[in-house]
Design a protein around this motif. Sequence first.
Motif, PDB file in Angstrom:
ATOM      1  N   GLY C  30      42.177  33.556 -52.973  1.00  0.00           N
ATOM      2  CA  GLY C  30      41.768  34.844 -53.502  1.00  0.00           C
ATOM      3  C   GLY C  30      41.267  34.815 -54.930  1.00  0.00           C
ATOM      4  N   VAL C  31      41.182  33.612 -55.514  1.00  0.00           N
ATOM      5  CA  VAL C  31      40.760  33.497 -56.912  1.00  0.00           C
ATOM      6  C   VAL C  31      39.393  32.820 -56.968  1.00  0.00           C
ATOM      7  N   VAL C  32      38.610  33.163 -58.001  1.00  0.00           N
ATOM      8  CA  VAL C  32      37.352  32.462 -58.237  1.00  0.00           C
ATOM      9  C   VAL C  32      37.606  31.333 -59.230  1.00  0.00           C
ATOM     10  N   THR C  33      37.356  30.110 -58.799  1.00  0.00           N
ATOM     11  CA  THR C  33      37.531  28.949 -59.669  1.00  0.00           C
ATOM     12  C   THR C  33      36.147  28.406 -60.002  1.00  0.00           C
ATOM     13  N   THR C 154      29.226  32.068 -41.505  1.00  0.00           N
ATOM     14  CA  THR C 154      30.178  31.212 -40.794  1.00  0.00           C
ATOM     15  C   THR C 154      31.608  31.720 -40.974  1.00  0.00           C
ATOM     16  N   GLN C 155      31.763  32.872 -41.641  1.00  0.00           N
ATOM     17  CA  GLN C 155      33.048  33.530 -41.867  1.00  0.00           C
ATOM     18  C   GLN C 155      34.078  32.591 -42.495  1.00  0.00           C
ATOM     19  N   PRO C 156      33.722  32.060 -43.667  1.00  0.00           N
ATOM     20  CA  PRO C 156      34.632  31.113 -44.320  1.00  0.00           C
ATOM     21  C   PRO C 156      35.784  31.841 -45.014  1.00  0.00           C
ATOM     22  N   THR C 157      36.855  31.127 -45.248  1.00  0.00           N
ATOM     23  CA  THR C 157      37.897  31.672 -46.107  1.00  0.00           C
ATOM     24  C   THR C 157      37.733  31.108 -47.514  1.00  0.00           C
ATOM     25  N   LEU C 158      37.004  29.993 -47.613  1.00  0.00           N
ATOM     26  CA  LEU C 158      36.695  29.421 -48.926  1.00  0.00           C
ATOM     27  C   LEU C 158      35.191  29.167 -48.990  1.00  0.00           C
ATOM     28  N   LEU C 159      34.606  29.567 -50.110  1.00  0.00           N
ATOM     29  CA  LEU C 159      33.174  29.405 -50.274  1.00  0.00           C
ATOM     30  C   LEU C 159      32.912  28.465 -51.448  1.00  0.00           C
ATOM     31  N   LEU C 160      32.115  27.409 -51.201  1.00  0.00           N
ATOM     32  CA  LEU C 160      31.719  26.500 -52.282  1.00  0.00           C
ATOM     33  C   LEU C 160      30.289  26.849 -52.669  1.00  0.00           C
ATOM     34  N   LEU C 161      30.082  27.310 -53.898  1.00  0.00           N
ATOM     35  CA  LEU C 161      28.746  27.733 -54.323  1.00  0.00           C
ATOM     36  C   LEU C 161      28.229  26.792 -55.400  1.00  0.00           C
ATOM     37  N   ASP C 162      27.121  26.109 -55.114  1.00  0.00           N
ATOM     38  CA  ASP C 162      26.566  25.150 -56.067  1.00  0.00           C
ATOM     39  C   ASP C 162      25.382  25.782 -56.801  1.00  0.00           C
ATOM     40  N   GLU C 163      25.652  26.283 -57.993  1.00  0.00           N
ATOM     41  CA  GLU C 163      24.615  26.863 -58.858  1.00  0.00           C
ATOM     42  C   GLU C 163      23.763  27.913 -58.171  1.00  0.00           C
ATOM     43  N   ARG C 185      36.810  40.539 -54.271  1.00  0.00           N
ATOM     44  CA  ARG C 185      37.786  41.624 -54.356  1.00  0.00           C
ATOM     45  C   ARG C 185      38.024  42.263 -53.000  1.00  0.00           C
ATOM     46  N   GLU C 186      36.889  42.622 -52.319  1.00  0.00           N
ATOM     47  CA  GLU C 186      37.033  43.408 -51.093  1.00  0.00           C
ATOM     48  C   GLU C 186      37.457  42.576 -49.903  1.00  0.00           C
ATOM     49  N   ARG C 187      37.003  41.350 -49.845  1.00  0.00           N
ATOM     50  CA  ARG C 187      37.297  40.536 -48.661  1.00  0.00           C
ATOM     51  C   ARG C 187      38.346  39.475 -48.932  1.00  0.00           C
ATOM     52  N   GLY C 188      38.769  39.381 -50.178  1.00  0.00           N
ATOM     53  CA  GLY C 188      39.774  38.381 -50.517  1.00  0.00           C
ATOM     54  C   GLY C 188      39.269  36.954 -50.377  1.00  0.00           C
ATOM     55  N   LEU C 189      37.954  36.778 -50.467  1.00  0.00           N
ATOM     56  CA  LEU C 189      37.356  35.447 -50.282  1.00  0.00           C
ATOM     57  C   LEU C 189      37.670  34.543 -51.479  1.00  0.00           C
ATOM     58  N   THR C 190      38.138  33.340 -51.189  1.00  0.00           N
ATOM     59  CA  THR C 190      38.362  32.357 -52.249  1.00  0.00           C
ATOM     60  C   THR C 190      37.028  31.697 -52.562  1.00  0.00           C
ATOM     61  N   ILE C 191      36.703  31.571 -53.835  1.00  0.00           N
ATOM     62  CA  ILE C 191      35.412  30.996 -54.203  1.00  0.00           C
ATOM     63  C   ILE C 191      35.618  29.868 -55.210  1.00  0.00           C
ATOM     64  N   VAL C 192      34.938  28.737 -54.960  1.00  0.00           N
ATOM     65  CA  VAL C 192      34.859  27.686 -55.975  1.00  0.00           C
ATOM     66  C   VAL C 192      33.393  27.551 -56.298  1.00  0.00           C
ATOM     67  N   LEU C 193      33.011  27.700 -57.555  1.00  0.00           N
ATOM     68  CA  LEU C 193      31.587  27.618 -57.860  1.00  0.00           C
ATOM     69  C   LEU C 193      31.296  26.671 -58.997  1.00  0.00           C
ATOM     70  N   ILE C 194      30.140  26.012 -58.865  1.00  0.00           N
ATOM     71  CA  ILE C 194      29.597  25.197 -59.947  1.00  0.00           C
ATOM     72  C   ILE C 194      28.603  26.090 -60.653  1.00  0.00           C
ATOM     73  N   GLU C 195      28.687  26.206 -61.968  1.00  0.00           N
ATOM     74  CA  GLU C 195      27.767  27.131 -62.625  1.00  0.00           C
ATOM     75  C   GLU C 195      27.457  26.681 -64.035  1.00  0.00           C
ATOM     76  N   ALA C 205      35.145  34.024 -63.164  1.00  0.00           N
ATOM     77  CA  ALA C 205      36.175  33.030 -62.891  1.00  0.00           C
ATOM     78  C   ALA C 205      37.561  33.463 -63.365  1.00  0.00           C
ATOM     79  N   GLY C 206      38.565  33.153 -62.546  1.00  0.00           N
ATOM     80  CA  GLY C 206      39.952  33.314 -62.964  1.00  0.00           C
ATOM     81  C   GLY C 206      40.432  32.025 -63.587  1.00  0.00           C
ATOM     82  N   LYS C 207      39.793  30.927 -63.213  1.00  0.00           N
ATOM     83  CA  LYS C 207      40.195  29.622 -63.711  1.00  0.00           C
ATOM     84  C   LYS C 207      38.961  28.758 -63.850  1.00  0.00           C
ATOM     85  N   VAL C 208      38.944  27.905 -64.859  1.00  0.00           N
ATOM     86  CA  VAL C 208      37.796  27.032 -65.083  1.00  0.00           C
ATOM     87  C   VAL C 208      38.267  25.584 -65.140  1.00  0.00           C
TER      88      VAL C 208
END
Lengths: 289, 335, 241
Positions: C30-33, C154-163, C185-195, C205-208
């Motif tokens: 549930g956090v954006v990293t 693909t209805q992921p629970t974790l999303l990896l976003l590359d830039e 927020r609305e879907r509770g999707l966990t996100i890890v992103l490169i940015e 981000a909640g964590k970097v």
Amino acid sequence: MPLELVLNVAVGGVLTGLVYGLMALGLSVIFGVMRVVNFAHGEMMTIAMYAAVIAFAQWQLDPFLMLLPVAGGLFLFGYALQAGLINPFIARPEHSQFILLVAVAIIMVNGLLMAFGPNARNVLVPYALDSFEFGPLLVDKVRLYAAVASLGLAAALFVFFRGTRTGKAIRAAADNHTGALVVGLNVQRLYALTFGLGSACVGAAGCLMALLIDVTPTLGPVYTLLGFVIVIVGGLGSMAGALLGGVLIGLSEALAGLFLVPSAKSMVSFALLILVLLIRPHGLLGRST
Amino acid sequence: MRIAGLPLLAGLDRRAVTLLALLLIGLLFVPAVAGPYLLSIMILVLYFAYVGQAWNVMMGMAGQLSLGHSLYVGLGAYVAAALFVHAGIGPWIGALAAMAVATLAGAVIGYLAFRFRVGGVYFALLTIAFAEFTRIGFDHMTWLGGSAGLFLPVAQRERNDLWSLRGDPVMFYYVILGMAVTALALCRHLARSRIGFYWRAIREDPVAAEALGIDVFRYKMLAAMASSAMTAPAGVFFAFYYNNLFPEQIFSMLRSIELILGPIIGGLGTLFGPVLGAFVLTILAEALQEALQTLGWQIPGIKQVFYGFCLLLVIVFLPNGIWPPLARRLGLDVR
Amino acid sequence: MTAALEVVNLSKSFRGLRAVVDVEFTAAAGVVTAVIGPNGAGKTTLFNLIAGAIKPDAGSVRFGGTDITGLRPDQICRAGIGRTFQLVRPFAGLTVEENVTAGALMREPDVAAARVHANEILALLDLSDRRRRLAAELTLPDRKRLELARALATQPTLLLLDEVMAGLRPTETDRMVETLTRLNRERGLTIVLIEHVMRAVMALAGKVIVLHHGEKIAEGSPAAVATDPAVVESYLGAEVA
């Protein structure tokens, strides 16, 4: 089986293989620089063979004399083909390039059929049946001359790519297309030049092959495939690999002809092609890109 | 206006259904009006429409360029013919065996190519190599006639025997028409289902397809097997229609190239492209040959030169084939 | 907070060049990293290792408590990790709707259901009016949204976003940030992103996690990381030199 026979056949195979190598060198150079697979390669060789046959039949010109004129003619042909037809396809998907050259190949094979009919023709120079004796070895004169000529031309091409400015520019364009554009090289002209050189190789090889085998219009596809077998065995894009692959294929074909039914000998080449494609997609001396 | 009810026609608008129905009715009445020569040409057209459709599954849908499809035509032809000649087994059972053998061959080649990551041009060369290897192999199989050919007992033409496929050209015409229509319907079904979406995704970008949960290896295998299975009956038809088989001809690379012309000229990856391509190409080539014959010119090779130029012009000027622009003009769905 | 993704001692070298060295981090559910770092720090390699595009030399990846190390990309997607590519890879010859439907098919029983789901996602990402267009015809911002839409399908629970923001104008970046915030927020999707776009990192981000030369050099809240001397130096050292 007597060892002398095997040895004789093997030497013949190696010599023929050097001519194969010159033919495949053209294919390899074109692929190495432009990443274009010349599917009309064997057909271009057949055109050169007919040129040699006609020159001999009409004016008794020895194919060795015709070597440079035919190579020059094929150079112009290849240059024009690249500049006029293939160049816009460099950026197109691989299969479109392939199909374009398949179309060119079909036109060539059947154009030759229309022009010369289906019958086999050959060149019978006065020394066609002469041979040299080296101890127990009996080496055909034409085969030896053809092999030496192939080696000489391959060496000349090698020197061109290593030693001249244009040759270096072509290699630069092959390594880094964008970089070559940035430093102001006329890549389009270099590509046309490369296709011309590749065609000249196969032209010269065709001249020499006319001395070794009979020519028919439908020879093209067989030699296109043989060319692929050789360059893939040797490594697409590698010049030394093409020569080595030619020798290997020439040798294995000759030996297969000795131990198997002669008509089954090209089965060995295709089996080899399948194996090399599966095991070493970059050939014996290819770059692993 | 969508037509519901008939699942085969689902998603087609009324205009498309009307045009298809007209075409089908026209084709059904061809034997009533055509002479033997025209009928033989129409058989050829439908043959290429069928086999082009089968090849299109592999290249047009899944993006795998096979230049060795004559292998599956040849295997299909030889299996059914051998069963008929040596064991008296009829062509309909023979076709099942032919499809099984061709599918196995397709699976083996596919497995090797896709496991060892032989792609693009290398894949095309691999398919040629297998076809040529098999051709030379059949040249040496004496119990199948070898290079001297395998001949089927020619029919007694008193009565059409559909079960043994012995009869007059009209019967063969309807058989190949049925095959072509079935192939079109089957491909339409495949294209609109999950497998069709996955094949197109793999064709466009295998890496992105994999990231969407698509098992790329499995679906490429399915494409290779579906395409080879579909191609085999074309060989069975060929064997029983022409009654003779020579490895030199049926397995030749020219045959492989001939059968890809229709889909490429019509439009790769489209459903109607292979049909249209087969029509246009075969009929133009025959017309050309007729015209030359009336002029008294007998030139071997001219038909192939014509094929070559057609292919050249289409790939240079209409890389997507002639069907997409035509379909848009007719107001139809390109696919 | 439970950990959705645990990366343990992950390492990968290419011909002697150490691209990822002993990297270890967790991404809470549930956090954006955010994963940041100078060019060549190994961020994309790290993503490829998690998504199965390349196999690690050492270490492991756990997702939702199960070990997914060494699985194929399609298996990892099936496990519930969606990803986008730094250089977008749309199915150029397919329409926007077909692109997303191809993704939706993994979890939907048939094409009709997948199409319905695809259209919901297209609506969510403001792409509905372009659904009949070929992906090749889209502008870069739209292609980036399509890339995201396809992964979401693909209805992921974790999303990896590359830039996903690279190359976007500020207004478009804000739009993307807003979309991602909503998904999180609305879907509770966990996100890890490169940015690289710091504005977006700070907003989302909640964590970097900071990578440099393949190694993790810092980890923490966006504010803490931004003032970390080691991080500042790695950026200055890399960007100025």
